[in-house]
Write an enzyme that holds these catalytic residues in place. Structure first.
Site, PDB file in Angstrom:
ATOM      1  N   GLY A  53       0.851  -1.098   0.237  1.00  0.00           N
ATOM      2  CA  GLY A  53       0.101  -0.048   0.030  1.00  0.00           C
ATOM      3  C   GLY A  53       0.738   1.239   0.150  1.00  0.00           C
ATOM      4  O   GLY A  53       2.118   1.323   0.442  1.00  0.00           O
ATOM      5  N   GLN A  62       2.789   9.956   1.416  1.00  0.00           N
ATOM      6  CA  GLN A  62       4.265   9.188   1.603  1.00  0.00           C
ATOM      7  C   GLN A  62       4.939   9.412   0.442  1.00  0.00           C
ATOM      8  O   GLN A  62       5.963   9.253   0.277  1.00  0.00           O
ATOM      9  CB  GLN A  62       3.963   7.662   1.550  1.00  0.00           C
ATOM     10  CG  GLN A  62       3.400   7.203   2.704  1.00  0.00           C
ATOM     11  CD  GLN A  62       3.252   5.779   2.726  1.00  0.00           C
ATOM     12  OE1 GLN A  62       2.286   5.101   2.149  1.00  0.00           O
ATOM     13  NE2 GLN A  62       4.320   4.922   3.272  1.00  0.00           N
ATOM     14  N   CYS A  98       5.823  -0.367   7.082  1.00  0.00           N
ATOM     15  CA  CYS A  98       5.350   0.961   6.412  1.00  0.00           C
ATOM     16  C   CYS A  98       6.488   1.214   5.438  1.00  0.00           C
ATOM     17  O   CYS A  98       7.802   1.546   5.979  1.00  0.00           O
ATOM     18  CB  CYS A  98       5.016   1.941   7.323  1.00  0.00           C
ATOM     19  SG  CYS A  98       4.619   3.420   6.515  1.00  0.00           S
ATOM     20  N   LEU A  99       6.399   1.653   4.269  1.00  0.00           N
ATOM     21  CA  LEU A  99       7.640   2.073   3.395  1.00  0.00           C
ATOM     22  C   LEU A  99       8.117   3.256   3.799  1.00  0.00           C
ATOM     23  O   LEU A  99       9.131   3.489   3.405  1.00  0.00           O
ATOM     24  CB  LEU A  99       6.908   2.350   1.851  1.00  0.00           C
ATOM     25  CG  LEU A  99       6.336   0.833   1.445  1.00  0.00           C
ATOM     26  CD1 LEU A  99       5.851   1.155  -0.194  1.00  0.00           C
ATOM     27  CD2 LEU A  99       7.892  -0.058   0.978  1.00  0.00           C
ATOM     28  N   HIS A 107      -4.383   1.158   7.556  1.00  0.00           N
ATOM     29  CA  HIS A 107      -2.930   1.632   7.631  1.00  0.00           C
ATOM     30  C   HIS A 107      -2.981   2.948   6.762  1.00  0.00           C
ATOM     31  O   HIS A 107      -2.563   4.060   7.118  1.00  0.00           O
ATOM     32  CB  HIS A 107      -1.948   0.650   7.380  1.00  0.00           C
ATOM     33  CG  HIS A 107      -0.575   1.037   7.312  1.00  0.00           C
ATOM     34  ND1 HIS A 107       0.216   0.731   8.147  1.00  0.00           N
ATOM     35  CD2 HIS A 107      -0.013   2.125   6.524  1.00  0.00           C
ATOM     36  CE1 HIS A 107       1.357   1.030   8.045  1.00  0.00           C
ATOM     37  NE2 HIS A 107       1.342   1.974   6.963  1.00  0.00           N
ATOM     38  N   GLU A 108      -3.544   2.713   5.600  1.00  0.00           N
ATOM     39  CA  GLU A 108      -3.513   3.736   4.333  1.00  0.00           C
ATOM     40  C   GLU A 108      -4.204   4.880   4.856  1.00  0.00           C
ATOM     41  O   GLU A 108      -3.985   6.136   4.673  1.00  0.00           O
ATOM     42  CB  GLU A 108      -3.597   3.035   3.076  1.00  0.00           C
ATOM     43  CG  GLU A 108      -2.745   2.160   2.517  1.00  0.00           C
ATOM     44  CD  GLU A 108      -1.178   2.421   2.829  1.00  0.00           C
ATOM     45  OE1 GLU A 108      -0.943   3.679   2.768  1.00  0.00           O
ATOM     46  OE2 GLU A 108      -0.723   1.447   2.958  1.00  0.00           O
ATOM     47  N   HIS A 115      -2.497   7.178   7.272  1.00  0.00           N
ATOM     48  CA  HIS A 115      -1.580   8.127   6.602  1.00  0.00           C
ATOM     49  C   HIS A 115      -2.399   9.258   6.076  1.00  0.00           C
ATOM     50  O   HIS A 115      -1.888  10.611   6.321  1.00  0.00           O
ATOM     51  CB  HIS A 115      -0.966   7.594   5.322  1.00  0.00           C
ATOM     52  CG  HIS A 115       0.326   6.651   5.436  1.00  0.00           C
ATOM     53  ND1 HIS A 115       1.207   7.171   6.258  1.00  0.00           N
ATOM     54  CD2 HIS A 115       0.370   5.204   5.467  1.00  0.00           C
ATOM     55  CE1 HIS A 115       2.302   5.977   6.298  1.00  0.00           C
ATOM     56  NE2 HIS A 115       1.680   5.055   5.690  1.00  0.00           N
TER      57      HIS A 115
END
Ligand code: NI
Length: 170
Positions: free
Chosen positions: A47, A52, A95-96, A137-138, A141
């Protein structure tokens, strides 16, 4: 298409609440979506949210197969969780924007999310398991929240110390 730079913690944009997308058919937005999908698959990740990649808009892309089954790609514009059910589940997340760190996070087991797809159509999706987790999670963000905000203060303090040391070494 192009790969985008993924902003890393503690970049300030990750702490800015994202604004709603107004025109889903805007050419620049469509290009951003393509680039976000490419960037997510390249990472690889499951994701990616627009903040991000430095764009403070309510948009995220999710594919829990990381591109192995492209029919599992979801582009969520202005997503809103309208219902959660099934209690809570705990599982490890990463997480990226915080590469290399994995912590257990409690999330709603099932949810219904309403969103606009990339064709501009309003729709709903019912999700459970990993997909439910990825959506939460997204959307976090988009609301300036990171998964490390959900692991408890002791673990979060430990994370911060470790991360700071690592940044100093880099
Ligand atoms: Ni993330």
């Amino acid at each position: 298409m192009a790969l985008l730079e993924i902003k890393k913690y503690p970049d300030k944009i990750l702490r800015k609440k994202a604004l709603p997308v107004k025109d889903t058919q805007d050419e620049a937005l469509q290009q951003l979506i393509d680039n976000m999908v490419e960037t997510m698959y390249d990472a690889p990740g499951m994701g990616l949210a627009a903040p991000q990649v430095g764009v403070s808009l309510r948009l995220c892309v999710i594919d829990i197969t990381s591109g192995k089954e492209p029919e599992n790609l979801y582009v969520l514009i202005n997503p809103e969780i309208v219902e959660t059910s099934g209690g809570e589940e705990t599982a490890e997340e990463g997480c990226l924007s915080i590469p290399g760190y994995y912590y257990e996070v409690k999330r709603a087991a099932q949810l219904v999310v309403s969103y606009t797809d990339r064709d501009g159509k309003k729709t709903q999706l019912k999700a459970d398991g990993l997909l439910s987790r990825a959506i939460q999670h997204e959307i976090d963000h988009l609301n300036a929240l990171l998964f490390i905000d959900r692991i408890g203060s002791v673990k979060k303090d430990m994370f911060k110390r470790k991360y700071k040391k690592e940044l100093a070494r880099a």
